[in-house]
Design an enzyme around this catalytic site. Structure first.
Site, mmCIF file in Angstrom:
data_model
loop_
_atom_site.group_PDB
_atom_site.id
_atom_site.type_symbol
_atom_site.label_atom_id
_atom_site.label_comp_id
_atom_site.label_asym_id
_atom_site.label_seq_id
_atom_site.Cartn_x
_atom_site.Cartn_y
_atom_site.Cartn_z
ATOM 1 N N GLY A 1 0.914 -0.830 -0.103
ATOM 2 C CA GLY A 1 0.204 -0.072 -0.018
ATOM 3 C C GLY A 1 0.608 1.663 0.359
ATOM 4 O O GLY A 1 0.366 2.322 -0.804
ATOM 5 N N GLN B 1 -7.760 0.310 3.894
ATOM 6 C CA GLN B 1 -8.135 -0.249 4.543
ATOM 7 C C GLN B 1 -9.833 -0.694 4.494
ATOM 8 O O GLN B 1 -9.751 -1.446 5.171
ATOM 9 C CB GLN B 1 -9.008 0.264 6.018
ATOM 10 C CG GLN B 1 -7.429 0.812 6.862
ATOM 11 C CD GLN B 1 -7.107 -0.742 7.322
ATOM 12 O OE1 GLN B 1 -7.587 -1.380 7.936
ATOM 13 N NE2 GLN B 1 -5.537 -0.395 7.727
ATOM 14 N N HIS C 1 -1.328 -7.666 2.344
ATOM 15 C CA HIS C 1 -1.395 -8.140 3.789
ATOM 16 C C HIS C 1 -2.695 -7.823 4.554
ATOM 17 O O HIS C 1 -2.724 -8.566 6.030
ATOM 18 C CB HIS C 1 -0.574 -7.541 4.512
ATOM 19 C CG HIS C 1 -0.211 -6.750 5.223
ATOM 20 N ND1 HIS C 1 -0.137 -6.666 6.311
ATOM 21 C CD2 HIS C 1 0.143 -5.570 4.398
ATOM 22 C CE1 HIS C 1 0.323 -4.730 6.435
ATOM 23 N NE2 HIS C 1 0.299 -4.574 5.501
ATOM 24 N N THR D 1 12.635 -7.078 -11.502
ATOM 25 C CA THR D 1 11.330 -8.011 -11.565
ATOM 26 C C THR D 1 10.590 -8.332 -10.753
ATOM 27 O O THR D 1 10.273 -8.538 -9.933
ATOM 28 C CB THR D 1 12.593 -9.675 -10.968
ATOM 29 O OG1 THR D 1 13.271 -8.827 -11.740
ATOM 30 C CG2 THR D 1 11.641 -11.221 -11.806
ATOM 31 N N CYS E 1 1.255 2.041 12.450
ATOM 32 C CA CYS E 1 2.897 3.316 12.231
ATOM 33 C C CYS E 1 3.237 4.121 13.415
ATOM 34 O O CYS E 1 4.289 4.519 12.874
ATOM 35 C CB CYS E 1 2.465 3.465 11.200
ATOM 36 S SG CYS E 1 2.145 2.530 9.881
HETATM 37 N N1 PLP Z 1 -2.920 3.328 3.854
HETATM 38 C C1 PLP Z 1 -3.507 3.105 4.549
HETATM 39 C C2 PLP Z 1 -4.837 3.333 5.031
HETATM 40 C C3 PLP Z 1 -3.566 1.990 5.995
HETATM 41 O O1 PLP Z 1 -4.007 1.581 6.385
HETATM 42 C C4 PLP Z 1 -1.953 0.997 5.620
HETATM 43 C C5 PLP Z 1 -1.499 0.039 6.290
HETATM 44 O O2 PLP Z 1 -1.037 -0.076 7.265
HETATM 45 C C6 PLP Z 1 -0.809 1.727 4.262
HETATM 46 C C7 PLP Z 1 -1.653 2.697 3.205
HETATM 47 C C8 PLP Z 1 -0.018 1.197 3.894
HETATM 48 O O3 PLP Z 1 0.233 -0.354 3.626
HETATM 49 P P1 PLP Z 1 1.390 -1.227 3.621
HETATM 50 O O4 PLP Z 1 1.797 -1.712 5.055
HETATM 51 O O5 PLP Z 1 1.770 -2.519 2.365
HETATM 52 O O6 PLP Z 1 3.003 -0.349 2.665
#
Ligand code: PLP
Length: 385
Positions: A69, A181, A203, A239, A327
């Site tokens: 993401g 989400q 994931h 790749t 995060c």
């Molecule tokens: N955007 C949102 C709203 C998310 O909740 C997250 C991950 O928590 C991401 C982006 C980032 O995705 P990734 O963990 O696959 O990098």
């Protein structure tokens, strides 16, 4: 253990593991190789792309596989804004909401710091909603791109994406939404939503970490971030992660089939859990929108505690969840998302987010609500001593 942290990540589904396994073992070819192993890998990648396109209701060529993401959001923000400004130097602004994930927010800030863009931040109301009026006010003739998330990762508020995308379209401004989400819980048809670009992460859906997708409408030019062999139609060299793409496509297809039934079931469980927590913990505050929220997210503040202490007490009682987003976990600063909703810093520091997989049960949530009552009671008791 009762796992209530699905917004952070989910386990890989068995069907997904089985679908990806051949491309990690016997069919291990590089899709660019001109022999039978390479061709089998290229076919698998094409099949995965077609499956994702089917769920999104777009053309396969509009699907770019990414490493997750975060990369999809970076590619959307930087790739679209830089390509548009390259074509027209007057397009030097981007509009984002005040509650975007750091993958969007930091990408916008990079555009500001390094490329001189102006970032217009659209405020949210106390429920975390971007109102059409506030959004329209932020759009300018110079806006290269608008990016408003579909559903928020900390409080679960779901934005009126259709309405917002239409406002951007009426002004000729490309509209991106971070659906990381939302995927698995909300409809993802890009034509119906009216979006030009949309990010997904594997994931959160039962595929492995490190798999993602950016949908971008065919006519949109995107400046690549990763240069090299020109894979993914030049949008993302390197790749390809064939097994990851197959995994994401499998997880997304399963989620789309199950979504209407599971979303209804989990919404009911979520509402019962919210009622139980609000009853059991005097003074508890539900954060986010009371109704326009993800089926899978119940988020609260427990004034008089600290979110981190409540987490520890919950884990001692067998319940695993998160204080705000994964995060921001470990940081003492109150969540910028909760501050943007107008919560006092002192209250924002007491946030706890419960997020469910589709397998969650009523019994687990009853136990969790009792654990919340005891955990908060214990933290407040400790504080008073
Ligand atoms: N955007 C949102 C709203 C998310 O909740 C997250 C991950 O928590 C991401 C982006 C980032 O995705 P990734 O963990 O696959 O990098």
């Amino acid at each position: 253990m009762i796992f209530l942290d699905a917004a952070a990540t989910t386990p890989v589904r068995r069907e997904v593991l089985e679908a990806m396994w051949p491309y990690l073992s016997g069919e291990f070819g590089n899709p660019s190789s001109h022999h039978s192993l390479g061709e089998a890998a290229a076919d698998a990648l094409a099949g995965a792309r077609a499956a994702v396109a089917k769920v999104l209701g777009c053309r396969p060529g509009e699907v770019t596989f990414t490493s997750g993401g975060t990369e999809a959001d970076n590619l959307a923000l930087k790739g679209i804004a830089l390509a548009r400004r390259g074509a027209d130097p007057a397009l030097d602004r981007v509009a984002i909401s005040a509650i975007e994930h750091p993958a969007v927010e930091e990408s916008a800030d990079y555009l500001r710091r390094v490329h001189g863009f102006t970032v217009d931040v659209v405020p949210v109301d106390r429920h975390g909603l971007v109102t059409p009026e506030a959004f329209a006010a932020a759009l300018r003739p110079e806006t290269a791109l608008a990016s408003i998330m579909y559903a928020n990762n900390e409080v679960g508020t779901v934005q009126p994406v259709r309405e917002l995308a239409a406002l951007a379209a009426a002004r000729g401004i490309p509209f991106h939404t971070d659906a990381v989400q939302a995927a698995g819980w909300l409809p993802l048809g890009v034509k119906d939503l009216g979006v030009d670009a949309l990010s997904i992460s594997g994931h959160k859906l039962g595929a492995p970490k490190g798999s993602g997708v950016l949908f971008a409408k065919g006519r949109l030019r995107i400046e690549p971030l990763v240069h090299g062999g020109g894979q993914e139609r030049g949008r993302r060299s390197g790749t390809e992660n064939v097994a990851g793409a197959v995994a994401l496509a499998t997880a997304l297809t399963l989620a789309a089939e199950e979504q209407p039934r599971l979303a209804a079931r989990v919404t009911e469980l979520r509402d019962a859990f919210i009622r139980a927590v609000l009853e059991a913990v005097p003074g508890a505050v539900l954060t986010g929108h009371p109704a326009q929220r993800l089926p899978s997210v119940a988020s609260f503040c427990f004034p008089g505690t600290s979110g981190e202490s409540v987490l520890l007490e919950l884990e001692r009682r067998g319940v695993v969840c998160s204080s705000g987003s994964a995060c921001a976990a470990g940081s003492d600063a109150p969540s910028p998302v909760l501050l943007a909703l107008g919560l006092e810093a002192e209250v924002a520091q007491t946030a706890v987010r419960f997020s469910f997989t589709s397998a969650v049960t009523a019994n687990e949530l009853e136990q969790a609500a009792a654990a919340v009552r005891d955990a908060v009671g214990s933290v407040i008791g400790i504080g008073r001593r």
